[in-house]
Design an enzyme around this catalytic site. Structure first.
Site, short mmCIF file in Angstrom:
data_model
loop_
_atom_site.label_atom_id
_atom_site.label_comp_id
_atom_site.label_asym_id
_atom_site.label_seq_id
_atom_site.Cartn_x
_atom_site.Cartn_y
_atom_site.Cartn_z
NE ARG A 92 42.05 -45.76 -14.09
CZ ARG A 92 42.33 -46.79 -14.89
NH1 ARG A 92 42.77 -46.57 -16.11
NH2 ARG A 92 42.14 -48.02 -14.49
NE ARG A 121 45.82 -45.18 -13.13
CZ ARG A 121 45.51 -44.03 -12.55
NH1 ARG A 121 46.16 -42.96 -12.87
NH2 ARG A 121 44.51 -43.97 -11.69
CG ASP A 304 46.77 -42.18 -4.06
OD1 ASP A 304 45.54 -42.26 -3.96
OD2 ASP A 304 47.39 -42.61 -5.06
C1 EPZ Z 1 42.36 -45.50 -7.65
O1 EPZ Z 1 42.83 -45.55 -8.98
C2 EPZ Z 1 42.58 -44.06 -7.18
N1 EPZ Z 1 41.81 -43.16 -8.04
C3 EPZ Z 1 44.08 -43.72 -7.26
O2 EPZ Z 1 44.23 -42.39 -6.74
C4 EPZ Z 1 44.84 -44.70 -6.37
O3 EPZ Z 1 46.22 -44.44 -6.49
C5 EPZ Z 1 44.54 -46.14 -6.83
O4 EPZ Z 1 43.12 -46.37 -6.79
C6 EPZ Z 1 45.22 -47.18 -5.93
O5 EPZ Z 1 44.82 -47.00 -4.62
C7 EPZ Z 1 40.47 -43.03 -7.81
O6 EPZ Z 1 39.90 -43.66 -6.95
C8 EPZ Z 1 39.75 -42.05 -8.69
P1 EPZ Z 1 43.65 -49.44 -9.45
P2 EPZ Z 1 42.52 -46.86 -9.90
O7 EPZ Z 1 42.68 -49.89 -10.46
O8 EPZ Z 1 41.18 -47.39 -9.57
C9 EPZ Z 1 46.40 -52.06 -12.24
C10 EPZ Z 1 44.99 -40.18 -6.73
O9 EPZ Z 1 46.10 -39.61 -6.76
N2 EPZ Z 1 45.17 -52.41 -12.97
O10 EPZ Z 1 43.56 -49.95 -8.04
O11 EPZ Z 1 42.83 -46.51 -11.30
C11 EPZ Z 1 46.81 -50.62 -12.50
O12 EPZ Z 1 47.57 -50.53 -13.69
C12 EPZ Z 1 44.73 -41.37 -7.63
O13 EPZ Z 1 44.02 -39.82 -6.00
C13 EPZ Z 1 45.24 -53.38 -13.96
O14 EPZ Z 1 46.28 -53.95 -14.22
O15 EPZ Z 1 43.64 -47.85 -9.36
C14 EPZ Z 1 47.63 -50.27 -11.30
O16 EPZ Z 1 48.96 -50.69 -11.50
C15 EPZ Z 1 45.97 -41.80 -8.40
N3 EPZ Z 1 44.11 -53.68 -14.66
C16 EPZ Z 1 46.98 -51.10 -10.18
O17 EPZ Z 1 46.16 -52.08 -10.82
C17 EPZ Z 1 42.91 -53.05 -14.41
O18 EPZ Z 1 41.90 -53.39 -15.07
C18 EPZ Z 1 46.11 -50.29 -9.26
O19 EPZ Z 1 45.11 -49.69 -10.04
C19 EPZ Z 1 42.87 -52.07 -13.40
C20 EPZ Z 1 44.01 -51.76 -12.69
#
Ligand code: EPZ
Length: 416
Positions: A92, A121, A304
């Site tokens: 990702r 995602r 996480d």
């Molecule tokens: C980061 O993912 C981390 N990955 C994830 O860690 C972590 O679980 C997550 O943040 C939450 O803390 C990295 O940093 C590489 P988000 P990210 O955008 O950035 C929704 C691990 O195991 N959303 O904060 O993808 C999304 O669907 C991984 O180390 C939208 O709706 O997380 C989710 O439900 C897994 N629209 C929520 O926000 C968007 O444009 C959180 O996603 C973006 C996100």
């Protein structure tokens, strides 16, 4: 790759936490804005970091490991703006090149990262923000395309404090004329690390770690040497391990403030937790108590660590509740834990765990990185042998995981 764990050993000793995966991955992408060499220290040698570095090379960047956990990155004048799909689809975090390449080249074409089984995602918040900053954005043939039009700093409100969207928008805004304000921004420590890194390159990012971040665009970025923060999720995983197997584990090289929600929850469960300057010592002195967990953006309880906590709560006396508020579908591990004797009922965003059971070793499957970690922890407490297939998913995020657990007394081996 399969991991075989023989359960029943009480873990005891000290373990040193590696650099944070989710900081290293964004710093590697952010290095694309630098005009001079970037040296990163405390970078974990894990599969996801190796893949992110492969993407750097595919874009024209140079990467050299200078030491076990130190890597040099250098970007020549002209670079590609499209990470190859076969690499980008592996993780990702490849989407974090969107903001960095937009800042450096004024355009980027990133393969839409596949949804994985913890949720869809989406990237809508990333795209909305880039559009407001003056990029023309679109989705064509599975690629997200961003191209500079009228670039100008602006105010962007994030409907959800998305970590990735906050990171991409900080990187993109750093190279845009004028002032950008991100409202309802994510506050994770990895965001603070990104802002500190960009500022070391000459950027002007203020307020990282709060929900209001101000970015003054700059024209040029230099180079720097920078150390990645310790991995709070790896640290929490070993702290939970002390609760699962009993005895005591001291987790070293941590930033204690990053672990407050985890410390509080482990104390609720009945563990003794002491912390010092850069370590947390977790000791199990008796039975485990059921508790309730709600995952939330930082500083709430981290999503996480939700799956690893589910393993622990299977052993705690009483009924526990877990509410997953961040991702839509992050209870995959429940089915695997049930095969080990866990009594778990999942309904929508809530899982009910009837604890107090003992777990039995079984053949199980890691469905994602943190689910794999949860199954490893469950295997440590289970009677008999647990065989985890797709265990390469665990190696994606935990440096030296077999050696570290073995050094604490776990009977764990890898069979490919
Ligand atoms: C980061 O993912 C981390 N990955 C994830 O860690 C972590 O679980 C997550 O943040 C939450 O803390 C990295 O940093 C590489 P988000 P990210 O955008 O950035 C929704 C691990 O195991 N959303 O904060 O993808 C999304 O669907 C991984 O180390 C939208 O709706 O997380 C989710 O439900 C897994 N629209 C929520 O926000 C968007 O444009 C959180 O996603 C973006 C996100």
């Amino acid at each position: 790759m399969k991991l075989v764990i023989k359960g029943g050993n009480r873990l005891w000793g000290r373990v040193r936490v590696s650099g944070a995966k989710n900081a290293a991955l964004v710093l590697i992408a952010a290095s694309a804005v630098a005009r001079e060499e970037v040296i990163l220290d405390n970078v974990p040698r894990i599969a996801d970091v190796e893949t992110q570095l492969e993407i750097v090379r595919a874009l024209g960047g140079k990467t050299v490991w200078l030491g076990q956990n130190t890597v040099s990155l250098a970007w020549p004048g002209q670079i590609e703006v499209t990470p190859p799909y076969h690499l980008a689809k592996k993780l990702r975090a490849s989407n974090l090149f969107l903001g960095a390449l937009a800042a450096r080249q004024g355009r980027a074409e990133i393969p839409l990262p596949g949804g994985c089984n913890i949720g869809s995602r989406p990237m809508d918040l990333h795209l909305k923000g880039l559009h407001i900053l003056g990029f023309e954005v679109g989705l064509e043939h599975g690629f997200i395309k961003a191209r500079a039009r009228e670039l100008q700093g602006a105010r962007v409100y994030l409907d959800f404090p998305s970590v990735g969207a906050t990171e991409n928008l900080i990187m993109a805004a750093s190279g845009i004329p004028g002032t950008t304000v991100l409202e309802n921004a994510a506050k994770e420590p990895e965001i603070v690390d990104l802002a500190s890194f960009l500022n070391a390159l000459g950027a002007r990012v203020r307020g990282a770690g709060t929900d209001l971040i101000k970015i003054e665009g700059v024209k040029e970025f230099g180079g720097t040497r920078f150390s990645v923060i310790p991995d709070r999720i790896e640290a929490g995983t070993y702290m939970i391990a002390a609760g699962i197997t009993g005895e005591a584990i001291t987790v070293e090289n941590v930033i204690v403030t990053h672990l407050q929600s985890v410390i509080a929850k482990l104390q609720d469960v009945g563990l003794e937790v002491q912390s010092g300057e850069d370590f947390v010592a977790v000791k199990r002195t008796g039975g485990l108590r059921a508790t309730d967990i709600k995952t939330l953006p930082y500083p709430g309880f981290p999503t996480d660590l939700q799956s690893p906590m589910m393993s622990l709560l299977c052993l705690a006396r009483g009924t526990s509740l877990i509410v997953e508020n961040v991702f839509e579908n992050r209870f995959q591990v429940a089915d695997e834990l049930k095969r080990m004797g866990g009594r778990i009922r999942v309904k929508g965003h809530t899982a009910v765990i009837e604890g107090g059971t003992s777990l039995l070793g079984a053949q199980v499957k890691a469905t994602d990185l943190r689910a794999g970690a949860a199954l490893l922890l469950a295997g440590l407490a289970a009677e008999g042998e647990t065989e985890i297939c797709q265990a390469e998913l665990i190696a994606r995020g935990y440096e030296g995981v077999i050696e570290k657990f073995a050094s604490l007394g776990a009977q764990i081996r890898c069979i490919s």
